[in-house]
Design an enzyme around this catalytic site. Structure first.
Site, PDB file in Angstrom:
ATOM      1  N   SER A 166      39.462  22.670   0.106  1.00 28.17           N
ATOM      2  CA  SER A 166      38.543  21.690   0.782  1.00 28.17           C
ATOM      3  C   SER A 166      39.365  21.446   2.330  1.00 28.17           C
ATOM      4  O   SER A 166      39.930  21.828   3.506  1.00 28.17           O
ATOM      5  CB  SER A 166      38.530  20.526   0.291  1.00 28.17           C
ATOM      6  OG  SER A 166      38.196  19.662   1.249  1.00 28.17           O
ATOM      7  N   TYR A 179      41.823  12.311  -3.142  1.00 31.74           N
ATOM      8  CA  TYR A 179      41.156  13.932  -3.244  1.00 31.74           C
ATOM      9  C   TYR A 179      41.469  14.180  -2.285  1.00 31.74           C
ATOM     10  O   TYR A 179      42.026  15.570  -2.000  1.00 31.74           O
ATOM     11  CB  TYR A 179      39.781  13.475  -2.943  1.00 31.74           C
ATOM     12  CG  TYR A 179      38.835  14.667  -2.487  1.00 31.74           C
ATOM     13  CD1 TYR A 179      38.943  15.028  -3.646  1.00 31.74           C
ATOM     14  CD2 TYR A 179      38.821  15.079  -1.395  1.00 31.74           C
ATOM     15  CE1 TYR A 179      37.587  16.277  -3.323  1.00 31.74           C
ATOM     16  CE2 TYR A 179      37.936  16.197  -1.419  1.00 31.74           C
ATOM     17  CZ  TYR A 179      37.558  16.825  -2.215  1.00 31.74           C
ATOM     18  OH  TYR A 179      36.944  17.897  -2.775  1.00 31.74           O
TER      19      TYR A 179
END
Ligand code: NAD
Length: 281
Positions: A166, A179
């Site tokens: 990401s 995350y």
């Protein structure tokens, strides 16, 4: 249901099939990015394992989408955060397809909270799937790649791993610390593993998506106000689609990228370009 299988029905659309003869596992492949990647790998000629954990209907739809274009796919249910599930996923894949040439470590999730409210369970769930899950799948893949070695008629590499990371492997993300920590971990998992296995002709890379239109982030694009706010972070001024990621995955899986290893490919419409500095600083 642990197994779904479908048969080819028609000729595939694309004529360029750089993955012909290769076997791929895509984790979390019945939704969003994973589904787009599984369809694109099959379109490029690979036989694909659609790994899933929940959502039987979505899994069947994914298989139908692949076979409608003449591709070949099977579904195998496994929770990537569980060691015994991952080992069975690879054993079943090898039993059905003979080997595995490509792993796309895609399965991931979020459990968001302000830091002081973040529970150990939320922390462990995200690290367990996004980071430990990628480790467990990569380890099984490396074992199979090394056992088989290079088969020149199939690929110049003994195997390829693509980690779905990401932009948050480098962009801090308040309210999503678990995350961001998991994706930062994926970055160094990818780079260190790439360094270790390059002499065995195994390539390891990441794709780092920006904002892609999938169920994981509906809140970020689901209303016009949310979309407008999101676009302040995207210089290219459009949200990404799963197919934007899928085309990058085909390239990283193919011999077209044979000299590429240890790289994070940002597919983000410029999100990592510090967009606030376009008119400030
Ligand atoms: P999604 O929610 O549509 O898909 C996630 C998939 O992972 C689902 O199929 C889900 O069932 C599966 N999954 C979750 N836990 C699992 C487990 N334990 N075992 C097996 N499968 C499991 O979300 P998405 O946006 O398609 O996300 C895919 C990947 O892309 C994730 O790693 C995510 O972090 C990453 N990503 C997404 C975006 C985005 O904007 N959508 C941005 C950056 C990174």
């Amino acid at each position: 249901m642990t197994h779904l299988q479908t048969q080819p029905r028609s000729m595939m659309q694309s004529t360029y099939k750089p993955l012909t003869g290769q076997k791929a596992i895509v984790t979390g492949a019945n939704s969003g990015i994973g589904r787009g990647v599984a369809v694109a790998l099959a379109r490029a000629g690979a036989e694909v394992v659609v790994n899933w954990r929940d959502g039987e209907d979505r899994t069947r739809e994914t298989l139908e989408e692949i076979t409608a274009e003449g591709g070949r796919a099977i579904a195998i249910r496994a929770d990537v955060s569980r060691e015994e599930d991952v080992q069975r996923l690879f054993q079943e894949t090898c039993a059905r397809f003979g080997t595995v040439d490509i792993l796309v470590n895609n399965a991931g999730l979020q459990r968001d909270a302000k830091f002081e409210d973040l529970t150990l369970e939320q922390w462990n769930t995200v690290i367990g799937v996004n980071l430990t899950g990628q480790f467990l799948c990569a380890r099984e893949a490396i074992r199979e790649f090394k056992r088989r070695g290079v088969v020149q008629s199939v690929s110049r590499a003994a195997g390829k791993i693509i980690h779905m990371s990401s932009v948050h492997e480098v962009i801090p993300w308040a309210g999503h610390v678990n995350y961001a920590a998991s994706k930062g971990g994926v970055m160094m998992l990818m780079k260190s593993l790439a360094q270790e296995v390059a002499p065995a002709r195994i390539r390891v890379n990441s794709i780092s998506p920006g904002a892609i239109r999938t169920p994981i982030n509906t809140a970020a694009w689901g209303t016009p106000e949310a979309y407008e706010s999101l676009m302040r972070l995207v210089p290219y001024k459009r949200i990404g689609e799963p197919d934007d990621i899928a085309r990058a995955a085909v390239w990283l899986a193919s011999d077209d990228s044979d000299y590429v290893t240890g790289t994070s490919l940002y597919v983000d419409g410029g999100m990592t370009l510090y967009p606030e500095f376009a008119s400030g600083g």
